[in-house]
Structures are given as structure tokens and as C-alpha cells.
Design an enzyme around this catalytic site. Sequence first.
Site, PDB file in Angstrom:
ATOM      1  N   ASN A   7       0.856  -1.186   0.000  1.00 61.84           N
ATOM      2  CA  ASN A   7       0.000   0.000   0.000  1.00 61.84           C
ATOM      3  C   ASN A   7       0.899   1.245   0.000  1.00 61.84           C
ATOM      4  O   ASN A   7       1.720   1.427   0.911  1.00 61.84           O
ATOM      5  CB  ASN A   7      -0.892  -0.022   1.242  1.00 61.84           C
ATOM      6  CG  ASN A   7      -1.918   1.095   1.243  1.00 61.84           C
ATOM      7  OD1 ASN A   7      -1.605   2.236   0.916  1.00 61.84           O
ATOM      8  ND2 ASN A   7      -3.132   0.784   1.636  1.00 61.84           N
ATOM      9  N   HIS A  43      -5.580   3.472  -1.614  1.00 58.02           N
ATOM     10  CA  HIS A  43      -6.868   3.699  -0.947  1.00 58.02           C
ATOM     11  C   HIS A  43      -7.220   5.184  -1.081  1.00 58.02           C
ATOM     12  O   HIS A  43      -6.979   5.980  -0.173  1.00 58.02           O
ATOM     13  CB  HIS A  43      -6.769   3.304   0.532  1.00 58.02           C
ATOM     14  CG  HIS A  43      -8.082   3.311   1.255  1.00 58.02           C
ATOM     15  ND1 HIS A  43      -8.383   2.432   2.258  1.00 58.02           N
ATOM     16  CD2 HIS A  43      -9.174   4.113   1.136  1.00 58.02           C
ATOM     17  CE1 HIS A  43      -9.593   2.673   2.721  1.00 58.02           C
ATOM     18  NE2 HIS A  43     -10.083   3.699   2.057  1.00 58.02           N
ATOM     19  N   HIS A  50      -4.159  11.723   0.630  1.00 54.47           N
ATOM     20  CA  HIS A  50      -2.908  11.075   0.227  1.00 54.47           C
ATOM     21  C   HIS A  50      -3.000  10.667  -1.250  1.00 54.47           C
ATOM     22  O   HIS A  50      -2.537  11.410  -2.110  1.00 54.47           O
ATOM     23  CB  HIS A  50      -2.533   9.897   1.133  1.00 54.47           C
ATOM     24  CG  HIS A  50      -3.680   9.100   1.663  1.00 54.47           C
ATOM     25  ND1 HIS A  50      -4.565   8.414   0.868  1.00 54.47           N
ATOM     26  CD2 HIS A  50      -4.079   8.873   2.951  1.00 54.47           C
ATOM     27  CE1 HIS A  50      -5.449   7.786   1.624  1.00 54.47           C
ATOM     28  NE2 HIS A  50      -5.196   8.053   2.894  1.00 54.47           N
ATOM     29  N   GLU A  70      -8.685   0.113  -2.817  1.00 57.37           N
ATOM     30  CA  GLU A  70      -9.541   0.010  -1.640  1.00 57.37           C
ATOM     31  C   GLU A  70     -10.361   1.278  -1.481  1.00 57.37           C
ATOM     32  O   GLU A  70      -9.915   2.364  -1.866  1.00 57.37           O
ATOM     33  CB  GLU A  70      -8.700  -0.154  -0.369  1.00 57.37           C
ATOM     34  CG  GLU A  70      -7.804  -1.356  -0.337  1.00 57.37           C
ATOM     35  CD  GLU A  70      -6.997  -1.416   0.948  1.00 57.37           C
ATOM     36  OE1 GLU A  70      -6.481  -2.504   1.262  1.00 57.37           O
ATOM     37  OE2 GLU A  70      -6.875  -0.387   1.632  1.00 57.37           O
ATOM     38  N   HIS A 190      -3.743  -4.424   7.863  1.00 57.54           N
ATOM     39  CA  HIS A 190      -3.850  -3.360   8.862  1.00 57.54           C
ATOM     40  C   HIS A 190      -2.936  -3.670  10.044  1.00 57.54           C
ATOM     41  O   HIS A 190      -3.194  -4.578  10.829  1.00 57.54           O
ATOM     42  CB  HIS A 190      -5.279  -3.130   9.358  1.00 57.54           C
ATOM     43  CG  HIS A 190      -5.484  -1.725   9.852  1.00 57.54           C
ATOM     44  ND1 HIS A 190      -6.026  -0.741   9.054  1.00 57.54           N
ATOM     45  CD2 HIS A 190      -5.194  -1.142  11.027  1.00 57.54           C
ATOM     46  CE1 HIS A 190      -6.079   0.396   9.726  1.00 57.54           C
ATOM     47  NE2 HIS A 190      -5.577   0.180  10.924  1.00 57.54           N
ATOM     48  N   ASP A 191      -1.870  -2.898  10.139  1.00 58.04           N
ATOM     49  CA  ASP A 191      -0.883  -2.995  11.222  1.00 58.04           C
ATOM     50  C   ASP A 191      -0.071  -4.287  11.199  1.00 58.04           C
ATOM     51  O   ASP A 191       0.606  -4.609  12.178  1.00 58.04           O
ATOM     52  CB  ASP A 191      -1.536  -2.808  12.593  1.00 58.04           C
ATOM     53  CG  ASP A 191      -1.921  -1.361  12.859  1.00 58.04           C
ATOM     54  OD1 ASP A 191      -1.547  -0.502  12.034  1.00 58.04           O
ATOM     55  OD2 ASP A 191      -2.603  -1.098  13.863  1.00 58.04           O
ATOM     56  N   GLY A 213       1.115  -1.275   4.291  1.00 59.00           N
ATOM     57  CA  GLY A 213       1.544   0.060   3.899  1.00 59.00           C
ATOM     58  C   GLY A 213       2.284   0.808   4.981  1.00 59.00           C
ATOM     59  O   GLY A 213       3.489   1.027   4.898  1.00 59.00           O
TER      60      GLY A 213
END
Length: 237
Positions: A7, A43, A50, A70, A190-191, A213
Site C-alpha cells: 500500500n 486507498h 494522500h 480500496e 492493517h498494522d 503500507g
Amino acid sequence: MTKLSVNINKVATIRNARGGNTPNLVQVAIDIQKFGGQGITIHPRPDERHIRYQDAYDLKPIVTTEYNIEGNPQDAFLDLVLQIKPTQVTLVPDAVDAITSNAGWDTVKHKDYLAEIISECKRNGIRTSIFVDPTLEMIEGAAQTGTDRIELYTEEFAKQYSLGNKKAIEPYADCAVLANKLGLGINAGHDLSLENIQFFAENIPGLLEVSIGHALISEALYLGLETVVQQYLEKLK
């Protein structure tokens, strides 16, 4: 082997902080693929904090691996996706003012809504994935929407793993077993980081893809982008 999709939102965040085109988002995507990355994830959000919508078009011709977009399936986002036709669209129920994604879909409550969007994307040859919390009911609901895959929301796992609680993997593993039985492909994100990715991947049967990401770009500040991509690929073997 589980595929690594990188990402690049954080690269766009740095670029936007100064204006101009440094770092060059397109060149970073080219380099990630050259270093072995097996996909590029973006995303775009409505405020373009961003990733800008134009970035999505600029990246299309240079992503030669897998292109994953996403986002919350609002009209502008869906129009973008249907025009670009990425490899995969990941539907995420993020609020407009959310700093980052913070919850999965209620796939039971929103089944009909998701099914309609998924059907349209699949008619256009786009693989579909739904962002979900690790609960069995949400996996069952996802299967009824017609989606190709789910993406397990892994923030809680990462938090608990950092505290030494390895049992936090259990609901994710249980959901993966059910997803496999229901014919759903499994993604996750995620994380996830170099610290926890190997343990996660080893304990999730049928894990097809991870989207990483924030951690990867942060780790690259110390280790370099090529080194970090290679380290993720090694841990995912």
C-alpha cells in the site's frame, strides 16, 4: 506463497506535504514491483489526503503485478474503479473523517447493498474483496454477498501480539477455516509488520494476500525499501 501487495498511501502523504512530485508515486510503484512486490494497493479517499484520484489513473499502465484499489463504495469511488478496472477492489466501510480504516463491514446488515456493488464489479471483470472483522457471523454474511474474497482486519491481532498475546490469532484462524469451507479467498491487512507477519501467515490457512503500507514504509525509512520488501517476501515463504 502468500502474495505481498504494498500500500503506497504513505508515499503519497509525504509527496502531498510539500507539493510537487517528490517522492514520485509512479516510480515508487515501479520500484516496488522490481524489488519483488507482487501487488500495489491504493486507498483513495474523498478528500484526496494522500492518494489522488488522478494517481489511480497514472498507476494503471505501470502496475504489471496486481492492482488493488480500496475504498468506501460511494458513487465517485465506484465510477473510478469501473473505469480503471483494477485486478481487485476491496470494499471498506471507512467514514469520511476516519484517519484510517477502523472497522469491517456488517455483512449481514449490508448484505443486499454489498451484493449489488459486488455484482457490478464482477460483471466488469474485477475481483472483489470485503473488509471484515474476525467474527464467524461476518464471514458467513460475506459469503452470501457473492464476493470473491474477504480481507481480515488485523489491527487487534497486531496490538495483542505486540503485548505478547499470541492467542489473539485464534479468531482469525477460525475465520480462515470457515472462509475456506465457504469458498472465499482470504486477504489480510492493517498494522501487519515485519514483527508479526510471519506468525500471522503461518497460522492462517489459505492466506492469499497481505496488504501492507504504514509499517512497511516506516520500516523502509531505516532499512531501505528494497531490503524491506525482500524481508517481507522471505517471511511470507
